[in-house]
Scaffold this active site. Structure first.
Site, PDB file in Angstrom:
ATOM      1  N   ALA A 135       3.853   7.061  -1.347  1.00  0.00           N
ATOM      2  CA  ALA A 135       5.146   7.486  -1.890  1.00  0.00           C
ATOM      3  C   ALA A 135       4.948   8.272  -3.177  1.00  0.00           C
ATOM      4  O   ALA A 135       5.521   9.356  -3.360  1.00  0.00           O
ATOM      5  CB  ALA A 135       6.040   6.273  -2.129  1.00  0.00           C
ATOM      6  N   SER A 180       0.821  -1.214   0.000  1.00  0.00           N
ATOM      7  CA  SER A 180       0.000   0.000   0.000  1.00  0.00           C
ATOM      8  C   SER A 180       0.854   1.263   0.000  1.00  0.00           C
ATOM      9  O   SER A 180       0.360   2.344  -0.333  1.00  0.00           O
ATOM     10  CB  SER A 180      -0.911   0.006   1.230  1.00  0.00           C
ATOM     11  OG  SER A 180      -0.145   0.013   2.422  1.00  0.00           O
ATOM     12  N   LYS A 181       2.120   1.142   0.366  1.00  0.00           N
ATOM     13  CA  LYS A 181       2.979   2.325   0.466  1.00  0.00           C
ATOM     14  C   LYS A 181       3.296   2.946  -0.890  1.00  0.00           C
ATOM     15  O   LYS A 181       3.733   4.095  -0.958  1.00  0.00           O
ATOM     16  CB  LYS A 181       4.276   1.970   1.202  1.00  0.00           C
ATOM     17  CG  LYS A 181       4.068   1.525   2.648  1.00  0.00           C
ATOM     18  CD  LYS A 181       3.408   2.601   3.499  1.00  0.00           C
ATOM     19  CE  LYS A 181       3.361   2.197   4.967  1.00  0.00           C
ATOM     20  NZ  LYS A 181       2.762   3.246   5.811  1.00  0.00           N
ATOM     21  N   ASP A 182       3.063   2.212  -1.975  1.00  0.00           N
ATOM     22  CA  ASP A 182       3.205   2.820  -3.308  1.00  0.00           C
ATOM     23  C   ASP A 182       2.323   4.056  -3.422  1.00  0.00           C
ATOM     24  O   ASP A 182       2.695   5.055  -4.050  1.00  0.00           O
ATOM     25  CB  ASP A 182       2.779   1.830  -4.399  1.00  0.00           C
ATOM     26  CG  ASP A 182       3.816   0.768  -4.682  1.00  0.00           C
ATOM     27  OD1 ASP A 182       4.869   0.765  -4.015  1.00  0.00           O
ATOM     28  OD2 ASP A 182       3.572  -0.062  -5.566  1.00  0.00           O
TER      29      ASP A 182
END
Length: 346
Positions: free
Chosen positions: A52, A47-49
């Site tokens: 970022a 989910s950090k895509d």
């Protein structure tokens, strides 16, 4: 002449729009309907895509980044991988301060993606100069032309999920979601998603998952930051020893805590029963669902969405290593799962 080809220009066009998948076998004995938002389908496998890409492109819009600039961040691994991936495509340098609690797999992946990695001790206070928070701040001060993502205290963290994850879930459930259950670390995922969903229907129950050894649950209930709650635990990307401003506690109805051991076994069970190879925090969120079921949280009309934050490949040296599980004492009388033996043909 260039032919018309149906292709993405680069990986970044694949961020978001992850599938919602019905959970069948692992939820067979639970009351209600259970669906997983599987964030491992992002190109960076977490989910950090979303955060970022959103934060970096916002910095570009503000003129804070140009080709050759340096991006600095604190991370338990996933955010760092997303930043490193995006930096390659956009032409930025990447420096990461990483918790020593992060799996060796994550650290090796960050280095393979060209990031400069500083591994910092996990079990020190947030204001200790050795903590990954303080190391990142120092590196930012020392590196000319750098930006510090600062996901724990950056409102753009939750805004990214408000603009993407929340609307996706609402659309995928046709507005029939009754519960959102999600882990809380920086708090960006649960806060942004919950804010959007509650704007559509304030009756949706939002439940945050916390770790034993973390301060979030007690702070939510009492407003007190209690250092006595803090002690070492193993789950990465869940819980905190500080209060992130990226967490909007007002949109979270309740927190529930889960153990390292049960979360690890539940992650392995998800992989074996659903064929979804998921990470440690996915096991934590499903373990929380089981505990909530025992508390009578759900009924036959419940439509529960859980967020599975990342892919299991990040944890090969941890929860998917029989040796690591045994070393932690996780194969015991309560969890009698036997390490699998490999047969070698002669």
């Amino acid at each position: 002449m260039e032919q018309k080809i149906n292709a993405c220009n680069n990986l970044l066009e694949l961020v978001g729009n992850t599938p919602l998948i019905k959970l069948n076998k692992i939820a067979a004995n639970l009351e209600g309907n259970f669906y997983a938002k599987v964030e491992g389908f992002n190109p960076g496998h977490s989910s950090k895509d979303r955060i970022a890409l959103y934060i970096i492109e916002e910095a570009e819009r503000r003129g804070l980044l140009k080709k050759g600039s340096t991006i600095i961040e604190t991370t338990s691994g996933n955010t760092g991988f997303s930043i490193a991936m995006i930096s390659i495509i956009k032409g930025y340098d990447c420096i990461l301060a990483v918790s020593s609690k992060s799996s060796k797999d994550k650290i090796d992946m960050l280095r393979s993606m060209g990031a400069k990695v500083y591994v910092c001790p996990a079990h020190v206070s947030a204001d200790d100069p050795r903590s990954y928070y303080e190391v990142a701040k120092r590196l930012h001060e020392e590196t000319e032309g750098s930006i510090y993502i600062n996901q724990y205290f950056n409102d753009l963290n939750s805004e990214a999920h408000y603009k993407s994850t929340g609307p996706e879930i609402w659309q995928q459930t046709n507005g029939h979601i009754t519960h959102l259950v999600a882990c809380s670390g920086t708090g960006g995922t649960i806060s942004g998603t919950a804010k959007y969903l509650k704007e559509q229907n304030p009756n949706i129950r939002v439940i945050g998952v916390d770790a034993f050894g973390s301060v979030l649950k007690k702070y939510h209930e009492t407003g007190e930051f209690d250092t006595k709650e803090i002690y070492p635990y193993r789950i990465e990307g869940l819980g905190k020893n500080l209060i992130p401003t990226a967490t909007n506690f007002e949109v979270i109805d309740e927190f529930i805590k889960v153990t390292d051991e049960e979360s690890a076994h539940t992650a392995r069970e998800i992989s074996r029963t659903e064929g979804l190879f998921v990470g440690y925090t996915s096991g934590a969120v499903m373990q929380a669902v089981r505990q909530l079921e025992e508390m009578g949280e759900f009924n036959e009309n419940s439509n529960v969405v859980v967020i599975f934050p990342d892919h299991g490949s990040r944890y090969m040296s941890k929860i998917y290593s029989d040796q690591w599980m045994a070393d932690q004492g996780f194969f015991d009388s309560k969890n009698v799962e036997e390490p699998q033996k490999i047969e070698f043909l002669k």
